[in-house]
Design a protein around this motif. Structure first.
Motif, mmCIF file in Angstrom:
data_model
loop_
_atom_site.group_PDB
_atom_site.id
_atom_site.type_symbol
_atom_site.label_atom_id
_atom_site.label_comp_id
_atom_site.label_asym_id
_atom_site.label_seq_id
_atom_site.Cartn_x
_atom_site.Cartn_y
_atom_site.Cartn_z
ATOM 1 N N ARG A 70 3.548 12.381 -0.166
ATOM 2 C CA ARG A 70 2.777 11.136 -0.043
ATOM 3 C C ARG A 70 3.440 10.184 0.950
ATOM 4 N N LYS A 93 1.867 9.058 4.674
ATOM 5 C CA LYS A 93 1.508 7.671 4.938
ATOM 6 C C LYS A 93 2.414 7.037 5.996
ATOM 7 N N SER A 97 3.002 1.543 -3.471
ATOM 8 C CA SER A 97 2.096 1.762 -4.599
ATOM 9 C C SER A 97 1.638 3.216 -4.646
ATOM 10 N N GLU A 98 1.411 3.797 -3.468
ATOM 11 C CA GLU A 98 0.978 5.188 -3.382
ATOM 12 C C GLU A 98 2.129 6.152 -3.640
ATOM 13 N N GLY A 146 4.145 4.592 -7.196
ATOM 14 C CA GLY A 146 3.230 4.345 -8.306
ATOM 15 C C GLY A 146 3.305 2.958 -8.898
ATOM 16 N N ALA A 166 0.830 -1.208 0.000
ATOM 17 C CA ALA A 166 0.000 0.000 0.000
ATOM 18 C C ALA A 166 0.865 1.259 0.000
#
Length: 257
Positions: A216, A220, A27-28, A31, A24
């Motif tokens: 990002r 996170k 991927s955020e 990408g 997760a």
């Protein structure tokens, strides 16, 4: 005929405590998409296809205190011969040559200063080269170590890497850029005196929006260690993911129209 990829970084593996959380996060931030390989291994997939994988730390490694980390695989012609040479040069064989059914053969090696990476030889053909400038691709491999001169000598003998350039970093010493032919693969430098880290490799991923990727990551649960800062050819940032694995990002300098 020797493979053109011998001596190149061809695969990047993330070992972590919580695979779904790692998937997760990256991927955020980067990408990547994912693709299962088997029940225990998930591949990272960029715009040019698979480029690495993620798997859970084994109980054995966890009990030995090995933290979440990234480890690259360097392609070699003969994994067994490379492991023997590494030992002769004062390195360690952490994982002896082992077959991956239908895929290839690998071994995990440590250099004399303690940094660790893997060697890999595919069963058939060659690892398809990726364009490292494309977003989401690994573009630079950096060794921070207690003796970067001895470290370079070890890897030059092991993989055929050449010294391509040196940069004076002032109080931080000299930054040695290495590669194959004229192709630059990464750099090596001495750990600053008193810095709380051990010898190891750090891998940079290309991004076309460094500020956005850092935002990002920190949003996170990641931690910004250094940067964003200017370097020759662009800007970089060095970070820890939420589980403590170090990674880095690179944004190339935009070319004037």
């Amino acid at each position: 005929m020797a493979s053109a990829n011998v001596g190149s970084f061809v695969w990047y593996e993330h070992l972590t405590r919580d695979v779904p959380a790692a998937v997760a996060f990256y991927s955020e931030v980067v990408g990547w998409k994912t693709q299962p390989f088997n029940a225990d291994y998930v591949m990272w997939v960029g715009s040019q296809g698979p480029l690495g994988g993620v798997m859970a730390l084994t109980d054995e490694l966890a009990q030995r205190g090995v933290p979440p980390h990234w480890m690259a695989h360097v392609q070699v012609a003969d994994v067994d011969a490379t492991a023997r040479l590494a030992a002769e040069l004062g390195g360690k064989v952490h994982k002896p040559p082992t077959d991956i059914p239908t895929v290839g053969r690998f071994a995990v090696l440590g250099d004399p200063q303690g940094a660790v990476l893997s060697t890999f030889a595919p069963n058939q053909g060659d690892m398809a080269p990726h364009d490292p400038a494309r977003p989401g691709e690994f573009c630079w491999s950096e060794l921070m170590t207690t003796d970067h001169v001895a470290g370079f000598d070890f890897y030059a003998k092991l993989f055929g890497w050449k010294l391509l350039d040196e940069m004076d970093m002032g109080p931080m010493g000299t930054y040695r850029i290495f590669g194959l032919g004229e192709r630059r693969l990464g750099g090596m430098m001495r750990i600053p005196q008193g810095a709380p880290r051990t010898p190891g490799w750090l891998y940079y991923t290309s991004t076309d929006d460094l500020a956005g990727a850092v935002a990002r990551a920190t949003g996170k649960g990641g931690k910004l260690l250094n940067g964003p800062m200017d370097v020759p050819g662009g800007r970089i940032a060095q970070l820890l993911d939420p589980q403590g694995a170090a990674f880095a990002l690179h944004e190339a300098r935009k070319q004037a129209p």
